[in-house]
Design an enzyme around this catalytic site. Structure first.
Site, PDB file in Angstrom:
ATOM      1  N   LYS A  58      -1.136  15.110 -11.258  1.00  0.00           N
ATOM      2  CA  LYS A  58      -0.074  14.815 -12.226  1.00  0.00           C
ATOM      3  C   LYS A  58       0.773  16.066 -12.501  1.00  0.00           C
ATOM      4  O   LYS A  58       1.983  15.972 -12.721  1.00  0.00           O
ATOM      5  CB  LYS A  58      -0.679  14.286 -13.528  1.00  0.00           C
ATOM      6  CG  LYS A  58      -1.248  12.870 -13.407  1.00  0.00           C
ATOM      7  CD  LYS A  58      -0.149  11.831 -13.184  1.00  0.00           C
ATOM      8  CE  LYS A  58      -0.687  10.404 -13.236  1.00  0.00           C
ATOM      9  NZ  LYS A  58       0.375   9.401 -12.968  1.00  0.00           N
ATOM     10  N   ASP A 102       0.872  -1.176   0.000  1.00  0.00           N
ATOM     11  CA  ASP A 102       0.000   0.000   0.000  1.00  0.00           C
ATOM     12  C   ASP A 102       0.909   1.226   0.000  1.00  0.00           C
ATOM     13  O   ASP A 102       1.552   1.536   1.011  1.00  0.00           O
ATOM     14  CB  ASP A 102      -0.886  -0.031   1.253  1.00  0.00           C
ATOM     15  CG  ASP A 102      -1.762   1.216   1.352  1.00  0.00           C
ATOM     16  OD1 ASP A 102      -1.625   2.121   0.494  1.00  0.00           O
ATOM     17  OD2 ASP A 102      -2.566   1.290   2.302  1.00  0.00           O
ATOM     18  N   TYR A 132      -7.216  14.685 -10.815  1.00  0.00           N
ATOM     19  CA  TYR A 132      -6.213  13.895 -11.540  1.00  0.00           C
ATOM     20  C   TYR A 132      -5.183  14.820 -12.186  1.00  0.00           C
ATOM     21  O   TYR A 132      -3.973  14.635 -12.019  1.00  0.00           O
ATOM     22  CB  TYR A 132      -6.910  13.030 -12.594  1.00  0.00           C
ATOM     23  CG  TYR A 132      -5.959  12.180 -13.385  1.00  0.00           C
ATOM     24  CD1 TYR A 132      -5.443  10.997 -12.837  1.00  0.00           C
ATOM     25  CD2 TYR A 132      -5.538  12.546 -14.662  1.00  0.00           C
ATOM     26  CE1 TYR A 132      -4.564  10.212 -13.553  1.00  0.00           C
ATOM     27  CE2 TYR A 132      -4.655  11.769 -15.382  1.00  0.00           C
ATOM     28  CZ  TYR A 132      -4.169  10.600 -14.826  1.00  0.00           C
ATOM     29  OH  TYR A 132      -3.297   9.828 -15.525  1.00  0.00           O
TER      30      TYR A 132
END
Ligand code: ZN
Length: 663
Positions: free
Chosen positions: A564, A466, A560
């Site tokens: 990034k 994880d 997202y």
């Protein structure tokens, strides 16, 4: 050791002479107590016919580079037998001439180089000949009173030859001595400090004689060196193995070993209790420093293990050994690399080095057997292998070095360790696959179960992890360094792509989850691996899988795109900060990679329909009109890790088929 595993039902057992030869060779090769890593060789003699119709005798012998366990018909090299026998009558024959002569006797010039023991196979008069370096036999022959033990155990059933250099010297000795030594009862030939041959008129007889003689040797070792007399593996290395201090110690050691070798090496540790006990045994300095149990192990293990961690001192001693050997060598020799292959350290246990993970594992397996042989031989009166000069002759025998060259054709990423996050599928799996194909050892992290099974290779270490849990990450890195000795490159690929949410409707928990996986976990991992990347033998690397969205965002993907973009910015800062450590940081921006788990056929169809396109049109919505696959991204990733990008850092390269918003 098992009983005979011959079965009449096996199709190969019902085939022709060569099929039967293949069959029992595989039976021998499948037992590591008989045959290890290309060791051992087998042959069969058959009647053949020349192209002009003349009949002549042929010898089919194992080709160099083939493993008995997996050999096929094509792994046996056919040769004319009679000219081979003529060679054994010569007084002397240098290696080069021998190799050339033997090559010229091949029936098919495209067949592999025949075993270096071909002439000896020819000299033995029997139809089938089997040769192994069986542990129990080399245990008996590598003792102070080896010859007495061998006579005692085998009586008149075997002929015995003293040690001779494999190849021509051994074949010549056999040609001279065997006519007197081989009686009607003789079923085998023991070579002191080397191994055993058995023979017979059928494949089954020769094979079962091997099983019988080796079983007898094993029984003798068991009775004379009962388990309780051997060093008990009660105490492993003194300190626990997985602390972060040991992580760094292993990586430093690997870095020094690689520097001594002149190329990146994999350094594998083991939890094997016997190996660990041997590494810190009080007598290790005396019993481990003699040499290998059979000559050809020297090409894998080098003559001696390094005791402790002074790699430089090992190199100095090795150079002295080379210079002494070179003076009396029969041909001109160039020094091999001076890096150790086996390291015995009281704290770190046994470590083995190889130019690939497969190589390091082969060394580990061979030395693990050597430990048992040494321990048993000690109880049987003392381990005595061949001397330094004989070891040198084999190690620097060009025909042996040719085996190493064949086994390890250098690949671009050989000896490197690459960690890939999110490696169970999609781009991560494709990257892992490419790096493995280029010779790297790959550590794949993923949250999904079964990650360990994604590839079946000694160079693959798949760990369930994880990435948002620092303990889980730390444990995985410890394991990676334990398995391969370091981490040279990190491919930051793991990430999640949440369902579309306009910023005005963002759910805070979703936002944080994206940031925590796509950004925070990546930064945590980078911080943790930095000390390892600094030690990377050919320079550390970070490869970030970014996104087209960084340059060309779309509505509904704020979390997202922001994650990034932030990761891209982190990478650019890292390129500045880590350049003094020789660490390169580069970024790949893929777009529209549809062969990943996220893109189900239904989702693809829905998105295509949304734009009024067919699925195929939708997939090729870019300037070049091409479809982009995970493999395209992986290919770019491996290229950026390679020499073409060796002078590039901080770069951002799209793999998106061309996008006018990015350009
Ligand atoms: Zn041999």
């Amino acid at each position: 050791m098992t009983d005979s595993r011959w079965s009449d039902d096996d199709p190969l057992a019902q085939g022709d002479d060569l099929d039967k030869r293949v069959y029992t060779s595989r039976l021998l090769g499948a037992d590591p107590s008989l045959v290890l890593h290309g060791g051992g060789n087998t042959s069969v003699k058959v009647e053949g016919t020349t192209v002009t119709g003349r009949s002549e005798r042929h010898l089919y012998v194992k080709g160099s580079g083939w493993d008995l366990a997996t050999i096929e018909r094509g792994g046996f090299t056919g040769m004319r037998l009679d000219p081979l026998l003529e060679l054994s009558n010569l007084e002397t024959l240098d290696d080069l001439t021998m190799a050339r002569e033997i090559a010229s006797m091949r029936l098919d010039s495209a067949s592999p180089a025949p075993s270096v023991e071909s002439i000896l196979h020819a000299v033995l008069p029997h139809r089938y000949v089997d040769h192994t370096h069986a542990d129990a036999v080399v245990t008996l022959t590598n003792t102070v009173k080896g010859i007495d033990l061998v006579r005692d155990v085998f009586g008149e059933d075997v002929a015995v030859l003293p040690y001779a250099m494999p190849g021509f010297d051994l074949a010549r000795l056999a040609a001279q001595e065997l006519p007197q030594l081989l009686g009607s009862r003789t079923i085998g030939l023991v070579l002191m400090n080397h191994g055993i041959f058995t023979f017979g008129e059928s494949a089954r007889v020769s094979y079962e004689r091997m099983i019988e003689l080796v079983s007898r040797a094993e029984a003798a070792v068991q009775t004379r060196a009962p388990r309780e007399n051997r060093s008990a593996p009660s105490s492993g290395p003194n300190a626990p193995l997985s602390t972060s201090a040991h992580r760094l110690a292993r990586a430093v050691l690997r870095s020094e070993v690689s520097a001594a070798a002149g190329f990146p090496m994999i350094l594998s540790s083991t939890r094997d209790p016997v190996a660990s006990a041997f590494a810190c045994a009080p007598d290790v300095a005396t019993v481990s420093q003699q040499g290998p149990a059979t000559p050809d192990h020297v090409i894998w293990t080098k003559p001696k293990p390094l005791l402790g961690r002074d790699v430089e001192a090992f190199g100095v001693a090795y150079r002295t050994y080379f210079e002494m050997g070179a003076q009396r060598a029969r041909t001109e020799v160039a020094i091999l690399d001076v890096a150790p292959r086996v390291i015995l350290d009281p704290e770190l246990g046994m470590l083995t080095a190889g130019s690939t993970a497969q190589g390091a594992r082969a060394v580990r397996e061979i030395y693990r057997h050597t430990i048992d042989i040494i321990r048993n031989a000690e109880v049987l009166g003392g381990y005595r292998c061949v001397g330094r000069e004989e070891q040198f002759d084999v190690e620097y025998w060009d025909l042996e070095q040719a085996k190493v060259r064949r086994a390890a054709a250098p690949r671009e990423q050989a000896g490197r360790v690459v960690l890939v996050t999110g490696a169970a599928g999609g781009i991560g799996k494709a990257c892992a696959s490419r790096f493995l194909a280029e010779g790297a050892a790959v550590v794949g992290l993923d949250i999904v179960e079964g990650i360990d099974q994604v590839f079946d290779s000694p160079a693959w270490l798949g760990l369930a992890c994880d990435l948002t849990d620092p303990h889980s990450v730390s444990a995985a890195i410890d394991e990676a360094v334990f398995a391969f000795g370091g981490i040279d490159a990190v491919v930051l690929n793991a990430g999640i792509f949440p369902s579309a949410q306009p910023v005005s409707e963002i759910i805070a928990a979703d936002w944080r989850r994206v940031m925590s996986i796509n950004l925070d976990a990546a930064v945590d991992l980078l911080r943790e691996v930095h000390p390892l990347l600094r030690l990377a033998p050919s320079g550390g690397q970070v490869l970030v899988i970014g996104s087209k969205n960084v340059a060309a965002p779309g509505p509904g993907a704020a979390a997202y795109s922001a994650s990034k973009a932030a990761l891209t910015q982190v990478a650019r800062v890292l390129a500045l900060e880590w350049a003094p450590d020789g660490i390169r940081v580069n970024i790949i921006h893929p777009d529209a990679v549809f062969d990943t788990g996220i893109w189900t056929p239904e989702l693809l169809a829905a998105r295509a329909e949304h734009y009024g396109l067919t699925v195929d049109q939708y997939k090729r919505r870019n300037l070049l009109g091409v479809e982009i696959t995970s493999n395209d991204v992986a290919r770019l990733c491996v290229t950026m890790a390679g020499p073409a990008f060796s002078k590039t850092t901080g770069s951002q390269v799209p793999v998106d088929g061309g996008n006018d918003r990015v350009i």
